[in-house]
Enzyme design. Structure first.
Site, PDB file in Angstrom:
ATOM      1  N   HIS A  85       5.738   2.232 -20.333  1.00  0.00           N
ATOM      2  CA  HIS A  85       5.244   2.907 -18.940  1.00  0.00           C
ATOM      3  C   HIS A  85       5.860   3.893 -18.081  1.00  0.00           C
ATOM      4  CE1 HIS A  85       7.860  -0.469 -17.022  1.00  0.00           C
ATOM      5  NE2 HIS A  85       7.933   0.295 -15.967  1.00  0.00           N
ATOM      6  N   ASP A 221       6.753  -2.875 -24.484  1.00  0.00           N
ATOM      7  CA  ASP A 221       6.768  -1.814 -23.580  1.00  0.00           C
ATOM      8  C   ASP A 221       7.840  -0.620 -23.842  1.00  0.00           C
ATOM      9  OD1 ASP A 221       6.601  -0.107 -21.451  1.00  0.00           O
ATOM     10  OD2 ASP A 221       6.634  -1.822 -19.934  1.00  0.00           O
ATOM     11  N   SER A 629      13.628   0.005 -15.295  1.00  0.00           N
ATOM     12  CA  SER A 629      12.429   0.162 -16.324  1.00  0.00           C
ATOM     13  C   SER A 629      13.188   1.231 -17.477  1.00  0.00           C
ATOM     14  CB  SER A 629      11.293   0.796 -15.803  1.00  0.00           C
ATOM     15  OG  SER A 629      10.505  -0.386 -15.553  1.00  0.00           O
TER      16      SER A 629
HETATM   17  N1  ARG Z   1       5.983  -4.188 -13.548  1.00  0.00           N
HETATM   18  C1  ARG Z   1       6.888  -3.404 -14.085  1.00  0.00           C
HETATM   19  C2  ARG Z   1       7.138  -2.241 -13.399  1.00  0.00           C
HETATM   20  O1  ARG Z   1       7.149  -2.215 -12.233  1.00  0.00           O
HETATM   21  C3  ARG Z   1       6.000  -2.566 -15.285  1.00  0.00           C
HETATM   22  C4  ARG Z   1       4.816  -2.086 -15.055  1.00  0.00           C
HETATM   23  C5  ARG Z   1       4.132  -1.409 -16.311  1.00  0.00           C
HETATM   24  N2  ARG Z   1       3.417  -2.338 -16.777  1.00  0.00           N
HETATM   25  C6  ARG Z   1       1.817  -2.521 -16.445  1.00  0.00           C
HETATM   26  N3  ARG Z   1       1.267  -3.446 -17.107  1.00  0.00           N
HETATM   27  N4  ARG Z   1       1.370  -1.924 -15.656  1.00  0.00           N
HETATM   28  O2  ARG Z   1       7.227  -1.109 -13.496  1.00  0.00           O
HETATM   29  N1  GLU Z   2       8.971  -2.279 -14.172  1.00  0.00           N
HETATM   30  C1  GLU Z   2       9.973  -1.690 -13.179  1.00  0.00           C
HETATM   31  C2  GLU Z   2      10.149  -0.274 -13.222  1.00  0.00           C
HETATM   32  O1  GLU Z   2       9.322   0.572 -13.452  1.00  0.00           O
HETATM   33  C3  GLU Z   2      11.312  -2.193 -13.502  1.00  0.00           C
HETATM   34  C4  GLU Z   2      10.933  -3.883 -13.375  1.00  0.00           C
HETATM   35  C5  GLU Z   2      11.281  -4.317 -11.979  1.00  0.00           C
HETATM   36  O2  GLU Z   2      10.870  -3.606 -10.984  1.00  0.00           O
HETATM   37  O3  GLU Z   2      12.167  -4.966 -12.135  1.00  0.00           O
HETATM   38  O4  GLU Z   2      11.001   0.292 -12.814  1.00  0.00           O
END
Ligand code: ARG
Ligand code: GLU
Length: 697
Positions: A85, A221, A629
């Site tokens: 991502h 990921d 991330s």
């Molecule tokens: N929640 C994670 C973050 O804050 C992963 C985001 C990407 N994944 C997704 N399924 N959208 O970035």
């Molecule tokens: N998925 C998040 C990011 O893009 C990191 C996960 C979080 O926020 O803990 O930075």
């Protein structure tokens, strides 16, 4: 007698150690408390192994990826690992209907096939220095907040200019502990970063929004890039002559995996946390601010999601944007859930009572007794404008693209009105904005979003502007910019969408945002005072600076958790879980044929767990946030064991309230990454450049 006493003491110490978790620590200050805490959690690393100015250390392998994510070097040839991502925008930009790298994945089988990415950069930290004294020199109590800030800015400019560094390096000064401490960073920024590999979205984003922010998780990921440098191994912009970067340090990759209770450390660039908010602020955020933004995004997503399912073209165009909108939307919902579940607001009020008691005990009431009541008053005043401003941003900048284009056009007009000489530059920047938006624009989607989100902001809804405006088509939009200053401004001001939006944008600039800035400056000043007061009144508590986009260390252990009564999540998920979730043809839970075959044949190579299963993700008690991330999960010996990419649903409140009971970060097991590269993609040349190790054998 004695032995039971010792055992009792050991248990007490153990409980303290387990409770003592959370925090994002400054890597140059680990010696002492953090070092021994880490070692008591199982680490074999010294503070110097992690951060050292004179010798290479772990920090030399950690790069800030495009300012928003983290990445790490994992080979002597500058091979870089980050999340799928995090590389999503780049993967998307190389994708088309013919070469759908989002759908099918991408693997460069040689250096020549690696794809350059304009604008993408990776930044390393060379040195960190405490410059608090110099940053605050000349700041006096009599000054207004604005005067203080301008003195600090002046000091920091001097510090940045005069710091010792090489020509190709940069410097920046950043505030810590709400402006009570300042650090200088010397950095090195690489700008030739090429895409090396990415799994298909059905692996890299397996589970999509349904699984985002939750456990059990089964997402691979990750994506891979490579840093290129000039002939002297120094940063350079893209050139065919550039060579793979030879890093000062790269992370060896462990094949031995993790087990519950193992030490892990996450090293990266967390963006923003607010751990020292008063209860009244948490209440405002979770009861008013989050709900209003959640509602706007929910309305936009309903339109975008439906259209993406209807057409592949729209799916590709809106993939990145949809992911961005959905990500925070879901996080806010989880954040509210966690705050409620952990009674965070009541607990914070109880904590404030003990702070007030400590103030009076120490005779500090005079100095700091006003802070908490003042917070109450300031937040009461701030709440409405904070919501109004954010709603504007959600509607005009984040969800609706036609409004965004008019907003950018307004910025151009404003710049020109400020100074006629800005014309060419402002026009250029609008034209590049318009080009960018139209790269992935569908007027049907956007009009649908308009109808759903506008009512959150105004009673004046007029979708007929879509039939009359020039902005919804790139050619006619750019034609607005033909001519001299007067002609251009006239054309823009005659555009029906601009006529519709301009009064609202003007109100945002002239009233809402100004009011917001003023009120939030007052809150920040009080927050700075509060931080100082906390440290004086309760000096033995655990203080770490809020995340601010600088390099930090967080550590903990591999641990499961209980999200609700009678439910316990094991810390490790396996490929079996991918198969359990598999829904053929589903846009979130489809599984590629080849992965099904590998699973059937149990063809896991050297990457399976001791139980013969293929691990996919695992949980830890590391305190992470957005920006972490792509951060490496590092074992007790400094090897790579995983790749951070998310937190659990109930624990996303850790940005305001870290609770070791339910806050967990989610990592991809690096053995799954290796398995996908090797067995799934056949990119064995990448495995060959890594250093695979067996620290447990
Ligand atoms: N929640 C994670 C973050 O804050 C992963 C985001 C990407 N994944 C997704 N399924 N959208 O970035
Ligand atoms: N998925 C998040 C990011 O893009 C990191 C996960 C979080 O926020 O803990 O930075």
């Amino acid at each position: 007698m004695k032995i039971t006493k010792i055992i009792f003491l050991l248990i007490v110490i153990q409980i303290q150690v387990q409770a003592q978790q959370g925090g994002m620590w400054i890597p140059s200050l680990l010696k002492g408390m953090n070092e021994s805490e880490m070692q008591s959690l199982g680490s074999k690393l010294s503070a110097k192994d992690i951060y050292d100015v004179n010798n290479s250390s772990l920090k030399d392998a950690i790069g800030h990826f495009n300012g928003g994510c983290t990445s790490e070097v994992i080979s002597p040839k500058g091979l870089l690992l980050t999340n799928h991502h995090c590389g999503f925008g780049q993967i998307q930009s190389h994708s088309s209907l013919e070469n759908d790298y989002l759908k099918d994945g991408f693997w460069a089988m040689s250096l020549e096939e690696e794809l350059p990415n304009e604008g993408l950069y990776v930044e390393f930290i060379i040195r960190i220095e405490d410059v608090t004294k110099l940053a605050l020199a000349g700041v006096t109590a009599e000054m207004t907040e604005a005067e203080k800030q301008s003195q600090i800015d002046k000091n920091n400019n001097t510090l940045q200019k005069e710091a010792k560094k090489e020509d190709w390096q940069d410097t920046k000064v950043k505030a810590f502990y709400k402006g009570n401490q300042y650090f200088l960073f010397v950095t090195e920024r690489f700008e030739d970063i090429r895409l090396v590999g990415a799994p298909p979205t059905s692996i890299g984003k397996f589970g999509s929004d349904t699984d985002n922010w939750v456990f059990p998780r089964h997402t691979g990921d990750f994506s891979m890039f490579r840093i290129y440098a000039d002939a002297n191994n120094r940063p350079a912009t893209y050139s065919k002559e550039n060579m793979p970067y030879k890093p000062k340090h790269f992370l060896p990759v462990s094949l031995d995996g993790i087990a519950e209770g193992d030490f892990t450390m996450v090293f990266g660039f967390p963006s923003r946390t607010d751990e020292y908010l008063p209860a009244v602020a948490i209440e405002h955020i979770t009861k008013e601010f989050n709900p209003s933004n959640i509602a706007i995004r929910k309305a936009a997503l309903k339109v975008i999601d439906a259209k993406m399912k209807e057409s592949d073209e729209i799916r590709i165009k809106y993939a990145s944007k949809q992911a961005r909108i959905a990500n925070a939307w879901k996080k806010w919902i989880g954040e509210n859930l966690g705050i409620e579940k952990s009674n965070a607001i009541e607990n914070r009020r109880a904590f404030e009572a003990s702070f007030t008691k400590a103030l009076s005990k120490k005779g500090l009431e005079e100095t700091y007794g006003n802070i908490l009541p003042e917070f109450e008053a300031l937040y009461a005043d701030f709440a409405p404008v904070n919501i109004k401003r954010r709603n504007f941003i959600e509607v005009f900048i984040i969800t609706n693209e036609l409004m965004q284009m008019t907003y950018r056009a307004y910025q151009m007009e404003r710049a020109i009105n400020a100074n006629k000489d800005n014309f060419e530059k402002a026009k250029g920047s609008l034209s590049s904005r318009l080009n960018n938006i139209h790269k992935n624009y569908d007027v049907g989607v956007d009009k649908g979003v308009f109808n759903k989100v506008m009512p959150f902001y105004t009673k004046n809804i007029d979708a007929s502007i879509y039939d009359k405006t020039a902005f919804v088509n790139l050619e006619s939009a750019l034609a607005l910019l033909d001519g001299n200053t007067k002609q251009v401004l006239k054309k823009i001001n005659n555009d029906p969408a601009y006529i519709y939006a301009k009064p609202m944008i003007e109100a945002f600039y002239n009233d809402i945002n100004k009011d917001f800035q003023q009120k939030s400056t007052a809150i920040s000043a009080l927050q700075k005072q509060y931080m100082k007061a906390l440290m004086e009144a309760l000096p033995t508590a655990r203080y770490f600076p809020d995340a601010n986009g600088t390099l930090r260390v967080t550590y903990g252990q591999v641990r499961g958790y209980s999200p609700r009564d009678a439910v316990y999540y094991n810390p490790v998920s396996y490929l079996d879980g991918v198969i359990e979730k598999y829904i053929p043809g589903d846009y979130e839970f489809d599984v590629p044929e080849r992965l099904l075959d590998l699973y059937e044949a149990k063809d896991f190579g050297q990457y399976a767990d001791a139980n013969g299963k293929m691990p996919v993700c695992f949980l830890g008690t590391n305190h992470t946030t957005g920006g972490n991330s792509g951060s490496p999960a590092i074992d007790a010996n400094g090897n790579l064991v995983g790749l951070n990419f998310d937190r659990v649903w109930e624990g996303t409140m850790s940005d305001m309230n870290y609770d070791p009971e339910i806050c967990r970060n989610i990592m991809v097991d690096v053995r799954y990454v290796l398995f996908i590269i090797d067995k799934y993609a056949g990119a064995t040349h990448l495995i060959d450049e890594m250093e695979l190790v067996h620290p447990k054998k």
